[in-house]
Write a protein that holds these residues in place. Structure first.
Motif, PDB file in Angstrom:
ATOM      1  N   LEU A  17      -8.458  -5.095  -4.334  1.00  0.00           N
ATOM      2  CA  LEU A  17      -7.504  -6.204  -4.245  1.00  0.00           C
ATOM      3  C   LEU A  17      -7.517  -7.049  -5.517  1.00  0.00           C
ATOM      4  O   LEU A  17      -6.455  -7.426  -6.036  1.00  0.00           O
ATOM      5  CB  LEU A  17      -7.825  -7.066  -3.023  1.00  0.00           C
ATOM      6  CG  LEU A  17      -6.884  -8.226  -2.734  1.00  0.00           C
ATOM      7  CD1 LEU A  17      -5.453  -7.746  -2.551  1.00  0.00           C
ATOM      8  CD2 LEU A  17      -7.358  -8.977  -1.499  1.00  0.00           C
ATOM      9  N   MET A  20      -5.738  -5.137  -8.285  1.00  0.00           N
ATOM     10  CA  MET A  20      -4.292  -5.158  -8.071  1.00  0.00           C
ATOM     11  C   MET A  20      -3.717  -6.516  -8.457  1.00  0.00           C
ATOM     12  O   MET A  20      -2.673  -6.584  -9.112  1.00  0.00           O
ATOM     13  CB  MET A  20      -3.958  -4.842  -6.604  1.00  0.00           C
ATOM     14  CG  MET A  20      -4.257  -3.425  -6.214  1.00  0.00           C
ATOM     15  SD  MET A  20      -3.779  -2.908  -4.526  1.00  0.00           S
ATOM     16  CE  MET A  20      -3.818  -4.362  -3.544  1.00  0.00           C
ATOM     17  N   GLU A  36      -5.829   0.506   3.862  1.00  0.00           N
ATOM     18  CA  GLU A  36      -5.236  -0.712   4.432  1.00  0.00           C
ATOM     19  C   GLU A  36      -5.007  -1.754   3.345  1.00  0.00           C
ATOM     20  O   GLU A  36      -4.004  -2.464   3.350  1.00  0.00           O
ATOM     21  CB  GLU A  36      -6.155  -1.278   5.514  1.00  0.00           C
ATOM     22  CG  GLU A  36      -5.599  -2.494   6.207  1.00  0.00           C
ATOM     23  CD  GLU A  36      -6.521  -3.023   7.287  1.00  0.00           C
ATOM     24  OE1 GLU A  36      -6.307  -4.174   7.707  1.00  0.00           O
ATOM     25  OE2 GLU A  36      -7.462  -2.317   7.706  1.00  0.00           O
ATOM     26  N   GLY A  39      -2.512   0.354   0.438  1.00  0.00           N
ATOM     27  CA  GLY A  39      -1.202   0.800   0.894  1.00  0.00           C
ATOM     28  C   GLY A  39      -0.608   1.822  -0.062  1.00  0.00           C
ATOM     29  O   GLY A  39      -1.291   2.743  -0.511  1.00  0.00           O
ATOM     30  N   ASP A  40       0.669   1.646  -0.384  1.00  0.00           N
ATOM     31  CA  ASP A  40       1.360   2.535  -1.316  1.00  0.00           C
ATOM     32  C   ASP A  40       1.264   2.042  -2.752  1.00  0.00           C
ATOM     33  O   ASP A  40       1.922   2.590  -3.636  1.00  0.00           O
ATOM     34  CB  ASP A  40       2.830   2.656  -0.925  1.00  0.00           C
ATOM     35  CG  ASP A  40       3.026   3.371   0.401  1.00  0.00           C
ATOM     36  OD1 ASP A  40       2.166   4.198   0.748  1.00  0.00           O
ATOM     37  OD2 ASP A  40       4.028   3.097   1.076  1.00  0.00           O
ATOM     38  N   ALA A  41       0.471   1.009  -2.989  1.00  0.00           N
ATOM     39  CA  ALA A  41       0.406   0.379  -4.315  1.00  0.00           C
ATOM     40  C   ALA A  41      -0.739   0.900  -5.177  1.00  0.00           C
ATOM     41  O   ALA A  41      -0.971   0.386  -6.263  1.00  0.00           O
ATOM     42  CB  ALA A  41       0.281  -1.138  -4.156  1.00  0.00           C
ATOM     43  N   ALA A  72       3.509  -2.688  -8.266  1.00  0.00           N
ATOM     44  CA  ALA A  72       3.320  -2.598  -6.813  1.00  0.00           C
ATOM     45  C   ALA A  72       2.027  -3.284  -6.386  1.00  0.00           C
ATOM     46  O   ALA A  72       1.977  -3.932  -5.332  1.00  0.00           O
ATOM     47  CB  ALA A  72       3.311  -1.129  -6.380  1.00  0.00           C
ATOM     48  N   GLY A  73       0.988  -3.155  -7.195  1.00  0.00           N
ATOM     49  CA  GLY A  73      -0.292  -3.786  -6.877  1.00  0.00           C
ATOM     50  C   GLY A  73      -0.210  -5.296  -6.885  1.00  0.00           C
ATOM     51  O   GLY A  73      -0.757  -5.966  -5.999  1.00  0.00           O
ATOM     52  N   ARG A  76       1.667  -6.279  -3.733  1.00  0.00           N
ATOM     53  CA  ARG A  76       0.848  -6.077  -2.523  1.00  0.00           C
ATOM     54  C   ARG A  76      -0.268  -7.109  -2.431  1.00  0.00           C
ATOM     55  O   ARG A  76      -0.568  -7.621  -1.351  1.00  0.00           O
ATOM     56  CB  ARG A  76       0.256  -4.673  -2.517  1.00  0.00           C
ATOM     57  CG  ARG A  76      -0.662  -4.399  -1.358  1.00  0.00           C
ATOM     58  CD  ARG A  76      -0.184  -3.253  -0.556  1.00  0.00           C
ATOM     59  NE  ARG A  76      -1.128  -2.964   0.526  1.00  0.00           N
ATOM     60  CZ  ARG A  76      -0.827  -3.099   1.799  1.00  0.00           C
ATOM     61  NH1 ARG A  76       0.376  -3.492   2.150  1.00  0.00           N
ATOM     62  NH2 ARG A  76      -1.708  -2.830   2.728  1.00  0.00           N
ATOM     63  N   GLU A  79       0.254 -10.352  -0.645  1.00  0.00           N
ATOM     64  CA  GLU A  79       0.287 -10.369   0.822  1.00  0.00           C
ATOM     65  C   GLU A  79      -1.047 -10.796   1.421  1.00  0.00           C
ATOM     66  O   GLU A  79      -1.117 -11.155   2.593  1.00  0.00           O
ATOM     67  CB  GLU A  79       0.642  -8.974   1.343  1.00  0.00           C
ATOM     68  CG  GLU A  79       2.008  -8.495   0.935  1.00  0.00           C
ATOM     69  CD  GLU A  79       2.266  -7.056   1.352  1.00  0.00           C
ATOM     70  OE1 GLU A  79       1.564  -6.539   2.255  1.00  0.00           O
ATOM     71  OE2 GLU A  79       3.167  -6.434   0.758  1.00  0.00           O
TER      72      GLU A  79
END
Length: 98
Positions: A17, A20, A36, A39-41, A72-73, A76, A79
């Motif tokens: 995290l 990202m 989790e 994800g797709d990042a 994307a990271g 994400r 969130e």
């Protein structure tokens, strides 16, 4: 730069995290909580040396893929806030109390 975190076991995935959130493209595994968090990042690999080496070579040779993962990271990571965490914990405690 690529952040490689090929963990076999992880409690939450805070290093993923954090990477990202900094915009680093991340390579990690499908183990425990990492999908989790990522994800797709993120890009995924198996946690063996050959798979990690191949996945790193692929990422390092593809600036376009790194740019996609970086953007994307960042999105994400936004969130995952302390407010969202507190709310999820509160809901969990409320369900348990009922």
């Amino acid at each position: 730069m690529v952040a490689a975190f090929p963990s076999r076991g992880e409690g939450f995935g805070l290093p993923v995290l954090e990477a990202m959130a900094c915009g680093a493209p991340v390579l990690t595994t499908h183990r425990t909580s990492l999908p989790e968090v990522g994800g797709d990042a993120v890009a995924y690999t198996e946690p063996d040396a050959e798979s990690i080496a191949a996945a790193l070579r692929t990422l390092l040779s593809s600036p376009e893929r790194r740019d996609v993962l970086s953007a994307a990271g960042i999105a994400r990571a936004k969130e995952f806030t302390w407010d969202a965490s507190a709310e999820a914990h509160l809901l969990s405690y409320q369900r348990a109390a009922e």
